[in-house]
Write a protein that holds these residues in place. Structure first.
Motif, PDB file in Angstrom:
ATOM      1  N   MET A 132      54.202  44.432  47.811  1.00 30.96           N
ATOM      2  CA  MET A 132      54.767  43.399  47.272  1.00 30.96           C
ATOM      3  C   MET A 132      54.119  43.194  45.870  1.00 30.96           C
ATOM      4  SD  MET A 132      55.593  39.631  48.997  1.00 30.96           S
ATOM      5  CE  MET A 132      56.707  38.648  48.109  1.00 30.96           C
ATOM      6  N   THR A 133      54.991  43.090  45.054  1.00 34.56           N
ATOM      7  CA  THR A 133      54.419  42.762  43.471  1.00 34.56           C
ATOM      8  C   THR A 133      54.332  41.105  43.283  1.00 34.56           C
ATOM      9  OG1 THR A 133      55.891  44.560  42.743  1.00 34.56           O
ATOM     10  CG2 THR A 133      55.060  42.938  40.992  1.00 34.56           C
ATOM     11  N   LYS A 134      52.896  40.702  42.918  1.00 34.83           N
ATOM     12  CA  LYS A 134      52.674  39.415  42.479  1.00 34.83           C
ATOM     13  C   LYS A 134      53.107  39.275  41.188  1.00 34.83           C
ATOM     14  CE  LYS A 134      48.984  37.022  43.774  1.00 34.83           C
ATOM     15  NZ  LYS A 134      47.204  36.752  44.356  1.00 34.83           N
ATOM     16  N   ILE A 135      53.949  38.042  41.031  1.00 34.57           N
ATOM     17  CA  ILE A 135      54.394  37.531  39.968  1.00 34.57           C
ATOM     18  C   ILE A 135      53.865  36.138  39.582  1.00 34.57           C
ATOM     19  CG2 ILE A 135      56.645  36.681  38.990  1.00 34.57           C
ATOM     20  CD1 ILE A 135      58.045  38.759  41.019  1.00 34.57           C
ATOM     21  N   TYR A 136      53.494  36.464  38.396  1.00 34.27           N
ATOM     22  CA  TYR A 136      52.927  35.100  37.476  1.00 34.27           C
ATOM     23  C   TYR A 136      54.212  34.611  36.286  1.00 34.27           C
ATOM     24  CZ  TYR A 136      48.427  36.227  39.822  1.00 34.27           C
ATOM     25  OH  TYR A 136      47.554  36.567  40.511  1.00 34.27           O
ATOM     26  N   ARG A 137      54.479  33.397  36.276  1.00 29.86           N
ATOM     27  CA  ARG A 137      55.490  33.088  35.330  1.00 29.86           C
ATOM     28  C   ARG A 137      54.485  32.799  34.086  1.00 29.86           C
ATOM     29  NH1 ARG A 137      59.785  34.192  37.780  1.00 29.86           N
ATOM     30  NH2 ARG A 137      60.235  33.120  39.815  1.00 29.86           N
ATOM     31  N   ILE A 138      53.369  32.342  33.908  1.00 27.95           N
ATOM     32  CA  ILE A 138      52.472  32.060  32.851  1.00 27.95           C
ATOM     33  C   ILE A 138      51.048  32.666  33.307  1.00 27.95           C
ATOM     34  CG2 ILE A 138      54.122  30.518  31.724  1.00 27.95           C
ATOM     35  CD1 ILE A 138      52.104  28.354  32.804  1.00 27.95           C
ATOM     36  N   GLY A 139      50.476  33.048  32.217  1.00 29.17           N
ATOM     37  CA  GLY A 139      48.901  33.698  32.122  1.00 29.17           C
ATOM     38  C   GLY A 139      47.867  32.574  32.916  1.00 29.17           C
ATOM     39  N   VAL A 140      48.165  31.233  32.688  1.00 32.65           N
ATOM     40  CA  VAL A 140      47.249  30.182  33.359  1.00 32.65           C
ATOM     41  C   VAL A 140      47.293  30.336  34.792  1.00 32.65           C
ATOM     42  CG1 VAL A 140      48.880  28.343  33.456  1.00 32.65           C
ATOM     43  CG2 VAL A 140      46.501  28.052  33.039  1.00 32.65           C
ATOM     44  N   GLU A 141      48.599  30.793  35.286  1.00 30.15           N
ATOM     45  CA  GLU A 141      48.775  30.871  36.630  1.00 30.15           C
ATOM     46  C   GLU A 141      47.837  32.182  37.298  1.00 30.15           C
ATOM     47  OE1 GLU A 141      52.729  30.903  38.645  1.00 30.15           O
ATOM     48  OE2 GLU A 141      53.184  31.027  36.655  1.00 30.15           O
ATOM     49  N   ALA A 142      47.681  33.063  36.512  1.00 26.65           N
ATOM     50  CA  ALA A 142      47.012  34.252  36.786  1.00 26.65           C
ATOM     51  C   ALA A 142      45.140  33.870  36.771  1.00 26.65           C
ATOM     52  CB  ALA A 142      46.834  35.574  36.055  1.00 26.65           C
ATOM     53  N   THR A 143      45.093  32.863  35.812  1.00 26.27           N
ATOM     54  CA  THR A 143      43.655  32.421  35.824  1.00 26.27           C
ATOM     55  C   THR A 143      43.267  31.661  36.977  1.00 26.27           C
ATOM     56  OG1 THR A 143      43.736  32.322  33.537  1.00 26.27           O
ATOM     57  CG2 THR A 143      42.010  31.290  34.240  1.00 26.27           C
ATOM     58  N   LEU A 144      44.298  30.669  37.439  1.00 17.88           N
ATOM     59  CA  LEU A 144      44.190  29.750  38.226  1.00 17.88           C
ATOM     60  C   LEU A 144      43.917  30.344  39.487  1.00 17.88           C
ATOM     61  CD1 LEU A 144      45.962  26.647  37.212  1.00 17.88           C
ATOM     62  CD2 LEU A 144      43.468  26.962  37.107  1.00 17.88           C
ATOM     63  N   ASP A 145      44.567  31.448  39.634  1.00 15.87           N
ATOM     64  CA  ASP A 145      44.677  32.191  41.071  1.00 15.87           C
ATOM     65  C   ASP A 145      43.217  32.738  41.425  1.00 15.87           C
ATOM     66  OD1 ASP A 145      45.946  33.298  43.125  1.00 15.87           O
ATOM     67  OD2 ASP A 145      46.090  35.443  42.359  1.00 15.87           O
ATOM     68  N   VAL A 146      42.479  32.925  40.223  1.00 14.93           N
ATOM     69  CA  VAL A 146      41.140  33.196  40.529  1.00 14.93           C
ATOM     70  C   VAL A 146      40.023  32.278  40.559  1.00 14.93           C
ATOM     71  CG1 VAL A 146      39.352  34.965  39.624  1.00 14.93           C
ATOM     72  CG2 VAL A 146      41.537  35.749  39.633  1.00 14.93           C
ATOM     73  N   ILE A 147      39.994  31.422  39.554  1.00 13.70           N
ATOM     74  CA  ILE A 147      39.258  30.303  39.501  1.00 13.70           C
ATOM     75  C   ILE A 147      39.471  29.244  39.583  1.00 13.70           C
ATOM     76  CG2 ILE A 147      37.605  31.629  37.805  1.00 13.70           C
ATOM     77  CD1 ILE A 147      38.714  29.709  35.597  1.00 13.70           C
ATOM     78  N   GLY A 148      40.881  28.800  40.362  1.00 16.34           N
ATOM     79  CA  GLY A 148      41.574  27.384  40.506  1.00 16.34           C
ATOM     80  C   GLY A 148      40.922  26.778  41.542  1.00 16.34           C
ATOM     81  N   GLY A 149      41.019  25.364  41.489  1.00 10.91           N
ATOM     82  CA  GLY A 149      40.458  24.452  42.505  1.00 10.91           C
ATOM     83  C   GLY A 149      39.191  23.846  42.092  1.00 10.91           C
ATOM     84  N   LYS A 150      38.703  23.070  43.047  1.00  9.99           N
ATOM     85  CA  LYS A 150      37.631  22.141  42.487  1.00  9.99           C
ATOM     86  C   LYS A 150      36.165  22.734  42.337  1.00  9.99           C
ATOM     87  CE  LYS A 150      35.274  17.908  44.028  1.00  9.99           C
ATOM     88  NZ  LYS A 150      35.307  16.841  44.936  1.00  9.99           N
ATOM     89  N   TRP A 151      35.906  23.572  43.145  1.00 11.19           N
ATOM     90  CA  TRP A 151      34.500  24.103  43.259  1.00 11.19           C
ATOM     91  C   TRP A 151      34.312  25.462  42.601  1.00 11.19           C
ATOM     92  CZ3 TRP A 151      31.976  20.412  44.591  1.00 11.19           C
ATOM     93  CH2 TRP A 151      32.299  19.555  45.613  1.00 11.19           C
ATOM     94  N   LYS A 152      35.158  26.368  42.392  1.00 12.30           N
ATOM     95  CA  LYS A 152      34.977  27.565  41.692  1.00 12.30           C
ATOM     96  C   LYS A 152      34.367  27.611  40.139  1.00 12.30           C
ATOM     97  CE  LYS A 152      37.964  30.401  44.594  1.00 12.30           C
ATOM     98  NZ  LYS A 152      39.182  31.353  44.674  1.00 12.30           N
ATOM     99  N   PRO A 153      34.895  26.866  39.327  1.00 11.42           N
ATOM    100  CA  PRO A 153      34.277  26.632  37.949  1.00 11.42           C
ATOM    101  C   PRO A 153      32.931  26.018  37.907  1.00 11.42           C
ATOM    102  CG  PRO A 153      36.565  25.753  38.090  1.00 11.42           C
ATOM    103  CD  PRO A 153      36.331  26.067  39.431  1.00 11.42           C
ATOM    104  N   ILE A 154      32.588  25.155  38.914  1.00 12.32           N
ATOM    105  CA  ILE A 154      31.412  24.429  39.062  1.00 12.32           C
ATOM    106  C   ILE A 154      30.201  25.435  39.564  1.00 12.32           C
ATOM    107  CG2 ILE A 154      30.156  22.752  40.203  1.00 12.32           C
ATOM    108  CD1 ILE A 154      32.363  21.059  40.423  1.00 12.32           C
ATOM    109  N   ILE A 155      30.687  26.497  40.499  1.00 10.40           N
ATOM    110  CA  ILE A 155      29.820  27.606  41.094  1.00 10.40           C
ATOM    111  C   ILE A 155      29.533  28.395  39.842  1.00 10.40           C
ATOM    112  CG2 ILE A 155      29.701  29.484  42.512  1.00 10.40           C
ATOM    113  CD1 ILE A 155      31.290  27.856  44.544  1.00 10.40           C
ATOM    114  N   LEU A 156      30.577  28.797  39.072  1.00  7.58           N
ATOM    115  CA  LEU A 156      30.242  29.751  37.988  1.00  7.58           C
ATOM    116  C   LEU A 156      29.480  29.257  36.795  1.00  7.58           C
ATOM    117  CD1 LEU A 156      34.097  31.153  37.756  1.00  7.58           C
ATOM    118  CD2 LEU A 156      32.126  32.357  38.651  1.00  7.58           C
ATOM    119  N   CYS A 157      29.660  27.981  36.479  1.00 13.81           N
ATOM    120  CA  CYS A 157      28.703  27.089  35.551  1.00 13.81           C
ATOM    121  C   CYS A 157      27.257  27.421  36.011  1.00 13.81           C
ATOM    122  CB  CYS A 157      29.303  26.058  35.362  1.00 13.81           C
ATOM    123  SG  CYS A 157      30.855  25.883  34.461  1.00 13.81           S
TER     124      CYS A 157
END
Length: 124
Positions: free
Chosen positions: A1-26
């Motif tokens: 099944m093909t994953k479809i993103y309408r805009i690029g920010v969706e692909a970004t948020l799919d990986v680093i979205g949410g409350k904790w992931k950006p904090i962990i990465l920092c």
């Protein structure tokens, strides 16, 4: 099944979205950390949530989990090369947040920013 993103920010948020992931990465931008060190750096995250977020970031090749074969076992997490490419995005997010906190303080809101800089992930 093909994953479809309408805009690029969706692909970004799919990986680093949410409350904790950006904090962990920092925090990992300062260098490799063990799970306990991350827990102390992010006191409001539960152990279960931290483990889940670390696993997802590892599955997405954003961080690397290094297991040292010793007793007791030692595990460190650090940014992968792909994870390091998020540096500019995280710096921009941090600068925006710092400006927002200053504005809210100027408006009289009781808010405090403990870390007044983003030096760690400037060194990726």
């Amino acid at each position: 099944m093909t994953k479809i993103y309408r805009i690029g920010v969706e692909a970004t948020l799919d990986v680093i979205g949410g409350k904790w992931k950006p904090i962990i990465l920092c925090h990992l931008g300062n260098g490799p950390l063990r799970t306990g060190e991350l827990r102390r750096a992010i006191p409001n995250i539960t152990q279960k949530m931290l483990t889940q977020q670390l696993r997802e970031l590892e599955e997405d090749h954003i961080i690397i989990r290094k297991l040292y074969k010793q007793v007791p076992p030692k595990v460190e997490y650090y940014l992968s090369d792909e994870g390091k490419t998020l540096r500019e995005l995280l710096v921009i997010m941090s600068i925006w947040g710092e400006k927002r906190v200053k504005r809210l303080q100027a408006e009289g809101q009781s808010i405090e920013l403990l870390s007044k800089g983003h030096e760690g992930y400037l060194n990726f």
